[in-house]
Design an enzyme around this catalytic site. Structure first.
Site, mmCIF file in Angstrom:
data_model
loop_
_atom_site.group_PDB
_atom_site.id
_atom_site.type_symbol
_atom_site.label_atom_id
_atom_site.label_comp_id
_atom_site.label_asym_id
_atom_site.label_seq_id
_atom_site.Cartn_x
_atom_site.Cartn_y
_atom_site.Cartn_z
ATOM 1 N N ASP A 99 0.841 -1.205 0.000
ATOM 2 C CA ASP A 99 0.000 0.000 0.000
ATOM 3 C C ASP A 99 0.867 1.243 0.000
ATOM 4 O O ASP A 99 2.024 1.216 0.415
ATOM 5 C CB ASP A 99 -0.865 0.025 1.270
ATOM 6 N N LYS B 32 -4.208 4.191 -2.957
ATOM 7 C CA LYS B 32 -4.127 5.578 -3.426
ATOM 8 C C LYS B 32 -3.340 6.474 -2.486
ATOM 9 O O LYS B 32 -3.375 6.324 -1.278
ATOM 10 C CB LYS B 32 -5.530 6.140 -3.619
ATOM 11 N N MET C 198 -8.451 8.164 9.307
ATOM 12 C CA MET C 198 -9.005 8.720 8.072
ATOM 13 C C MET C 198 -9.880 9.940 8.363
ATOM 14 O O MET C 198 -10.911 10.147 7.730
ATOM 15 C CB MET C 198 -9.837 7.659 7.326
#
Ligand code: SAH
Length: 546
Positions: free
Chosen positions: A58, A80, A189
Site C-alpha cells: 500500500d 491511493k 481517516m
C-alpha cells in the site's frame, strides 16, 4: 506442514537471502507493516519480507521496507496516495490470486494492522475462493502507535476506562451519540473531516474544551503533532493537510505533558517540531500548568473552560455539595403563609430552586408570589428567577448583598421579609442591617451546602503526583472544605500541608483570602477584580512573572 512456510531462522541481510525453490502452489501472507518506519515491524514480517517473491504494498507503507526484499522480488504498489489513482480492490484480489497460482510467495504488505480498516476480508475471500493458501500477520496499528508517539495513553485508571477506534471516512455512518458517551476516541481517516468530527461530538454533548490531539505521519521523519480542544482544533489546523493522521479526543490527551518524555524518539529525517500547541501561533499563557478548580458540585464549569482556553490543564475539585436542609418544615410553613410577607429576598439560585420545588409540593406555583415583592442578589440568582418566569422588583447595585440593606427601596421598618437561605454559614450582615432598621426578617433554611465525602480521584491523583501548580478558591467555604478533604490524606507539618508545597493558592477576593490564610496559613495570589474573570487574569499575570 505448509511447505511454503519460511524457516524461522534469525533475519539475514536481505540481499544475501537465498530464494526458496519454486513450488507448485504459492502462498499469500497478508502482513501488517506497522505505521511509518520499519521500527514497528514485527519479527515475522521481517522474515517474510526477506523471502518474498512478489511484494504488493500500500501507499502508506514505508519505502525503506522495500530494501528488505530480495533483488529478484517483483514489487507492485497499489492503493491511493498523492492524487494517483488507486488500484480497484477487485484488481488487487485478482493480482494476489494470479501470483499465488503461479506458485509464488506473495507478501501483501499493508500499513498498520491488516485488519484495522485494512479491507483484508475481500482479499482473503478471493484467495480462499480460488483455493490459494493465505495467512495473516498482525501489525501494530497506527490507532495505537500514533497516540503513543505523542505521549498519549489511550487508557488511564481515572481518565479513560475505555477507548474506541473509528473510521471517519464517512462521518454520516457513525453513531455520534454513542461515541460522545465514551471517554477516549481515536479517529482514523479523519484529516479531511476534522471540523465535522468536532462539531458532531460537541452537538452530542462532548464539552468544547475536551482536549484533542492530531498526530500526522506518526513514526515518520515528517511526524507532526497538534494539541488543542474540540472548539479550537479546526481553526488551529486550518489550511494544513492532515493526512495521514490519527485524531485522539479525550482527557487523556492532557497527559502528554507528563508522558511525552517517554515517547519513542522521532525517526531520523528532517527536523520537525515535536509539538505545536496551536498551529503557528505562540503557546497559550497557561500551557503546561495544572490548575485545581474548587467549586460546588454540579455547577457549570465555565471557569474550567476559561482556564483551558488559555492553555491550562484544569481539574475540577468539587468542594461543596448542595443538598436539602435538615428539615423543610420552616420553609413549608412560610410558603403556607406567603401572602403575609411584603418582601422575599433571594441570594442564591439554590434558594430560588428550593422555593419553586416546595411551592410545587404544596400544590401551588409562582402565582402564589403575586403579592410579594422580590429582591435579588447575584446574577445567577436573577437568572434562576427568570427561569421561573419571575422578574425581581429590586436588585442592589453590583449585585452585592451588603448593599441590599443600604439601598432597600422602601423603609424596611415593620416590613415582613422572608429570606430562604443556606442552613448554616453564609453572611448575616444583611439580616442584621434590616432588623436594625425595624424589619421583621424570617430566615428559613432552603438548602444546605456540605463538604463532599472525599477528594475527587483526578484531583487527588494530580496532587499526589505533584502535578498541581495552582489551586483556586472562589469562596471561603470551598477553602475550608478543601482543607478538610486534604486532612484525610495529608497530615502535613506545622499546620501546613505537604501536598500543597510549591502550589500557588489563588483567591478571588479578600474574604476568601482570609479563609485561605486560616485554612492553609497563606495565600499567594488575590484577584484585583473579585470575579472569576479577574481571578483568571491574576493567574495569567502571576505565571508570566519571571
Ligand atoms: N490498517 C491501518 C489503517 C488503515 S486506514 C492501521 O492499522 O494503521 C488509513 C488511516 O490510518 C489513515 O488515514 C490514518 O488515519 C491512519 N494512519 C496510517 N498510518 C499513519 C501514520 N503513520 N500516522 C498517522 N496516521 C496513520
Amino acid at each position: 506442514m505448509d511447505d511454503r512456510a519460511p524457516s524461522p531462522v534469525a533475519p539475514a541481510p536481505a540481499q544475501a537471502t537465498a530464494q526458496p525453490p519454486a513450488r507448485a502452489a504459492g502462498k499469500v501472507y497478508l502482513v501488517g507493516a506497522g505505521p511509518g518506519s520499519g521500527a514497528y515491524l514485527t519479527l515475522r514480517a521481517w522474515e517474510l519480507l526477506a523471502q518474498a517473491e512478489v511484494l504488493i504494498y500500500d501507499a502508506l507503507v514505508d519505502r525503506a521496507l522495500l530494501d528488505r526484499v530480495p533483488v529478484a522480488c517483483q514489487c507492485i504498489e497499489v492503493g491511493k496516495r498523492g492524487g494517483r489513482p488507486s488500484t480497484q480492490q477487485q484488481a488487487i484480489d485478482r493480482l494476489l490470486v494470479d501470483h499465488c497460482q503461479a506458485g509464488r510467495l506473495v507478501v501483501r504488505l499493508k500499513g498498520g494492522d491488516p485488519f484495522v480498516f485494512g479491507r483484508s476480508a475481500s482479499e482473503i475471500q478471493a484467495l480462499a475462493a480460488a483455493g490459494c493458501p493465505v495467512e495473516v500477520v498482525p501489525g501494530l496499528s497506527s490507532a495505537l502507535v500514533a497516540p503513543l508517539v505523542a505521549g498519549i495513553p489511550l487508557t488511564d485508571p481515572v481518565l479513560s476506562r475505555c477507548f474506541a477506534v473509528a473510521s471517519a471516512h464517512e462521518p454520516d455512518a457513525l453513531n455520534w451519540e454513542a461515541l460522545a458517551q465514551l471517554e477516549t476516541l481515536v479517529f482514523l481517516m479523519g484529516g479531511r473531516s476534522l471540523g465535522v468530527i468536532a462539531e458532531r461530538l460537541m452537538r452530542c454533548g462532548k464539552r468544547p474544551d475536551t482536549p484533542v490531539a492530531i498526530v500526522r505521519s506518526a513514526g515518520q521523519p515528517q511526524q507532526q503533532i497538534w494539541i488543542g480542544n474540540l472548539a479550537s482544533i479546526a481553526v488551529q489546523t486550518a489550511g494544513i493537510r492532515l493526512s495521514p493522521a490519527v485524531i485522539v479526543v479525550g482527557e487523556v490527551v492532557h497527559l502528554h505533558r507528563y508522558l511525552a518524555v517517554a515517547a519513542p524518539p522521532m525517526p531520523l529525517g528532517p527536523a520537525a517540531p515535536l509539538f505545536q500547541s496551536s498551529g503557528d501561533r505562540p503557546m497559550e499563557p497557561l500551557t503546561g500548568r495544572t490548575v485545581l478548580v474548587t467549586r460546588a458540585a454540579g455547577q457549570a464549569g465555565s471557569f474550567v473552560q476559561q482556564l483551558t482556553a488559555v492553555g491550562a490543564r484544569a481539574i475540577e475539585l468539587p468542594a461543596l455539595e448542595i443538598g436539602p436542609p435538615t428539615s423543610w418544615e420552616p420553609l413549608d410553613r412560610a410558603i403556607a403563609a406567603i401572602e403575609t410577607y411584603d418582601w422575599l429576598i433571594l441570594t442564591s439560585a439554590n434558594g430560588v430552586e428550593a422555593l419553586r420545588d416546595r411551592l410545587a409540593i404544596a400544590g401551588r406555583d409562582v402565582r402564589a408570589l403575586a403579592t410579594v415583592k422580590i429582591a435579588v442578589v447575584g446574577q445567577k440568582t436573577a437568572d434562576a428567577l427568570q427561569q421561573c418566569g419571575l422578574r425581581p422588583d429590586f436588585i442592589p447595585t453590583d449585585f452585592i448583598a451588603d448593599r441590599l440593606a443600604a439601598e432597600f427601596p422602601e423603609d424596611p421598618s415593620d416590613r415582613r421579609i422572608l429570606f430562604p437561605r443556606v442552613e448554616t454559614g453564609g453572611r448575616d450582615v444583611l439580616v442584621r442591617n434590616l432588623r436594625d432598621r425595624g424589619a421583621i426578617v424570617d430566615e428559613v433554611a432552603a438548602y444546605e451546602s456540605r463538604c463532599p465525602a472525599e477528594l475527587a480521584p483526578a484531583a487527588r491523583q494530580a496532587l499526589e503526583a505533584r502535578q498541581v501548580d495552582i489551586v483556586t478558591f472562589a469562596s471561603s467555604k470551598t477553602a475550608h472544605n478543601f482543607a478538610h478533604l486534604l486532612r484525610a490524606i495529608d497530615r502535613g507539618h506545622n499546620g501546613s500541608f505537604d501536598l500543597l508545597q510549591g502550589v500557588c493558592i489563588a483567591s478571588i477576593g479578600p474574604q476568601t483570602s482570609d479563609a485561605c490564610r486560616e485554612a492553609f496559613g497563606r495565600v499567594d495570589l488575590e484577584a484585583e477584580e473579585y470575579t472569576l474573570d479577574g481571578l483568571r487574569r491574576a493567574i495569567v499575570t502571576w505565571v508570566s512573572q519571571p
